[in-house]
Design an enzyme around this catalytic site. Structure first.
Site, mmCIF file in Angstrom:
data_model
loop_
_atom_site.group_PDB
_atom_site.id
_atom_site.type_symbol
_atom_site.label_atom_id
_atom_site.label_comp_id
_atom_site.label_asym_id
_atom_site.label_seq_id
_atom_site.Cartn_x
_atom_site.Cartn_y
_atom_site.Cartn_z
ATOM 1 N N ARG A 47 0.849 -1.195 0.150
ATOM 2 C CA ARG A 47 0.090 0.059 0.059
ATOM 3 C C ARG A 47 0.894 1.330 -0.056
ATOM 4 O O ARG A 47 0.663 2.355 -0.705
ATOM 5 C CB ARG A 47 -1.086 -0.005 1.329
ATOM 6 C CG ARG A 47 -1.668 1.388 1.236
ATOM 7 C CD ARG A 47 -2.933 1.235 2.067
ATOM 8 N NE ARG A 47 -2.825 0.631 3.130
ATOM 9 C CZ ARG A 47 -2.234 1.082 4.456
ATOM 10 N NH1 ARG A 47 -1.807 2.309 4.238
ATOM 11 N NH2 ARG A 47 -2.196 0.219 5.535
ATOM 12 N N TYR A 99 -16.363 16.381 -16.886
ATOM 13 C CA TYR A 99 -16.713 15.000 -16.885
ATOM 14 C C TYR A 99 -17.724 14.722 -15.709
ATOM 15 O O TYR A 99 -17.446 15.178 -14.594
ATOM 16 C CB TYR A 99 -15.522 14.000 -16.720
ATOM 17 C CG TYR A 99 -15.866 12.501 -16.303
ATOM 18 C CD1 TYR A 99 -16.426 11.757 -17.236
ATOM 19 C CD2 TYR A 99 -15.682 12.047 -14.821
ATOM 20 C CE1 TYR A 99 -16.684 10.411 -16.689
ATOM 21 C CE2 TYR A 99 -15.824 10.717 -14.682
ATOM 22 C CZ TYR A 99 -16.487 9.859 -15.605
ATOM 23 O OH TYR A 99 -16.810 8.679 -15.168
ATOM 24 N N ASP A 170 -7.370 18.034 -16.031
ATOM 25 C CA ASP A 170 -7.731 16.881 -16.269
ATOM 26 C C ASP A 170 -7.271 16.526 -17.817
ATOM 27 O O ASP A 170 -7.810 17.199 -18.767
ATOM 28 C CB ASP A 170 -9.155 16.424 -16.206
ATOM 29 C CG ASP A 170 -9.626 14.852 -16.435
ATOM 30 O OD1 ASP A 170 -8.888 14.395 -17.416
ATOM 31 O OD2 ASP A 170 -10.690 14.458 -16.107
ATOM 32 N N LYS A 195 -8.124 5.179 -19.721
ATOM 33 C CA LYS A 195 -8.625 5.708 -21.083
ATOM 34 C C LYS A 195 -7.192 5.255 -21.883
ATOM 35 O O LYS A 195 -6.926 4.366 -22.160
ATOM 36 C CB LYS A 195 -9.203 7.061 -21.104
ATOM 37 C CG LYS A 195 -10.216 7.328 -20.023
ATOM 38 C CD LYS A 195 -11.534 6.431 -20.253
ATOM 39 C CE LYS A 195 -12.413 6.499 -19.001
ATOM 40 N NZ LYS A 195 -12.806 7.927 -18.503
#
Ligand code: PLP
Length: 372
Positions: A47, A99, A170, A195
């Site tokens: 982690r 978005y 973004d 993406k």
């Protein structure tokens, strides 16, 4: 070095233990301590850090020309880490055509005393009128989703810095290959690596890349490690594999999208095409200055409203009716129905992600569907 070279080599090295050219996947969640209690290789628990995640972060930071990157289990988790760096009373200004998932996430933070404004950032005056002394984050998405508005990164960054706030871009749709937000004054770049960066519709991931290792990035890094919304080693490995072909893919997709946009623009059944590569697009000149090519995403409106748009989507054979973007296969979707009942997206609008098929085949498919 040029971006193609960075994409192939950054974050990778021949494995010292075996000579493997392709990096191994380190699935181990835990790492051995020396007898003296130290961790000589720098890893103790996955982690906090993992070799595959570190490789991916190095590569993404290099691609954007930033100092550091923090990767997450989704694009939304990456965005969330930025909002979690804020305090009650802070204010976010975000572009109106954002978005829809990011819009929803920002709205959720109102429970924590964060306020927000959504504004049309293509108009500098409208934008400046929303800035307050409490404004800490200005969130830009360009090209925006789904209307492909083009926001002037340099002018918005300058205006934001006058009040000492942080500019986030973004950069999911443009990718670092087509647009380098840091060179226009942006402070943090966010990506849904789901993406184009992953590029194969098979991983969910996100990243925040910082120009400097500043206080806000330290908070984001702390959220990543303590909050634990980290990508798995296998997803990091797949993403780093996808990155190697990113420059070639996004260029091919942009070139095909230009041809498809021109075809749609000249078709009598199409009322409007949103593609910044078209000279008629209101953001064309700014896009020409801040982007190398215009990307693989196109939105367009069909004459006759929702029914005609749905009919066209039903009649295509090569495009897949699905949400998301950036994979090798072309996708088409009726955006308003994906965004839900409060969507402001026109009902006659379809959004396409242009894949890696030959553009002639994509155009033929749209042609036959429009004739039905
Ligand atoms: C998909 C997407 C996101 C969110 O990414 P997830 O991985 O789905 O959480 C954020 N911004 C843009 C522009 C996107 O396309």
């Amino acid at each position: 070095m040029k971006i193609e070279t960075i994409a192939v080599h950054s974050g990778r090295a021949v494995d010292a233990a075996t000579g493997a050219v392709t990096p191994p996947i380190h699935l181990s969640t835990t790492f051995e301590r020396e007898a003296n209690g130290e961790y000589p290789k720098g890893y103790n628990y996955t982690r906090s850090s993992n070799p595959n995640r570190e490789s991916l972060e190095k590569c993404l930071a290099d691609l954007e020309g930033g100092m550091s990157a923090a990767t997450f289990s989704s694009g939304s988790a990456a965005s969330m880490s930025i909002f979690q760096s804020l305090s009650p009373g802070d204010h976010i200004v975000a572009c109106d055509d954002i978005y829809h998932g990011t819009r929803h996430l920002i709205q959720l933070f109102s429970t924590w005393g964060i306020t927000f404004s959504f504004v049309d950032m293509t108009n500098l005056k409208f934008f400046q009128s929303e800035l307050r002394k409490e404004t800490k984050i200005v969130w830009i998405e360009t090209p925006s989703n789904p209307l492909l508005k083009i926001i002037d990164l340099k002018r918005i960054s300058e205006a934001t810095h006058q009040i000492g706030a942080t500019v986030v871009c973004d950069n999911t749709w443009a990718t670092p290959v087509l647009q380098s937000p840091f060179s226009f004054g942006v402070d943090l770049v966010m990506h849904a690596t789901t993406k184009y960066i992953g590029g194969h519709s098979d991983i969910l991931g996100g990243a925040v890349i910082s120009k400097k290792d500043d206080v806000i990035f330290q908070k984001i890094r702390e959220m990543q490690k303590s909050g634990g919304a980290v990508p798995s080693p296998f997803e990091c490995w797949l993403t780093l594999r996808g990155v190697q072909t990113l420059p070639l893919r996004i260029r091919a997709q942009s070139e095909s999208a230009m041809q498809v946009a021109e075809f749609l623009n000249s078709h009598p059944k199409i009322s409007k095409v949103y593609y910044p590569g078209l000279k008629t697009h209101p953001g064309h000149s700014i896009a020409s200055e801040q982007m190398k090519l215009f990307g693989g995403m196109i939105s367009f409106e069909v004459n006759g409203g929702k029914d005609e748009a749905m009919k066209l989507a039903a009649n295509v054979n090569l495009f897949t009716r699905a949400t998301s973007l950036g994979g090798p296969e072309s996708l088409i979707e009726h955006r308003a129905s994906v965004e839900g009942p409060d969507s402001k997206t026109p009902q006659s609008l379809l959004r396409m992600s242009i894949g890696l098929e030959h553009p002639d085949d994509l155009i033929d498919d749209l042609k036959q569907a429009l004739e039905k």
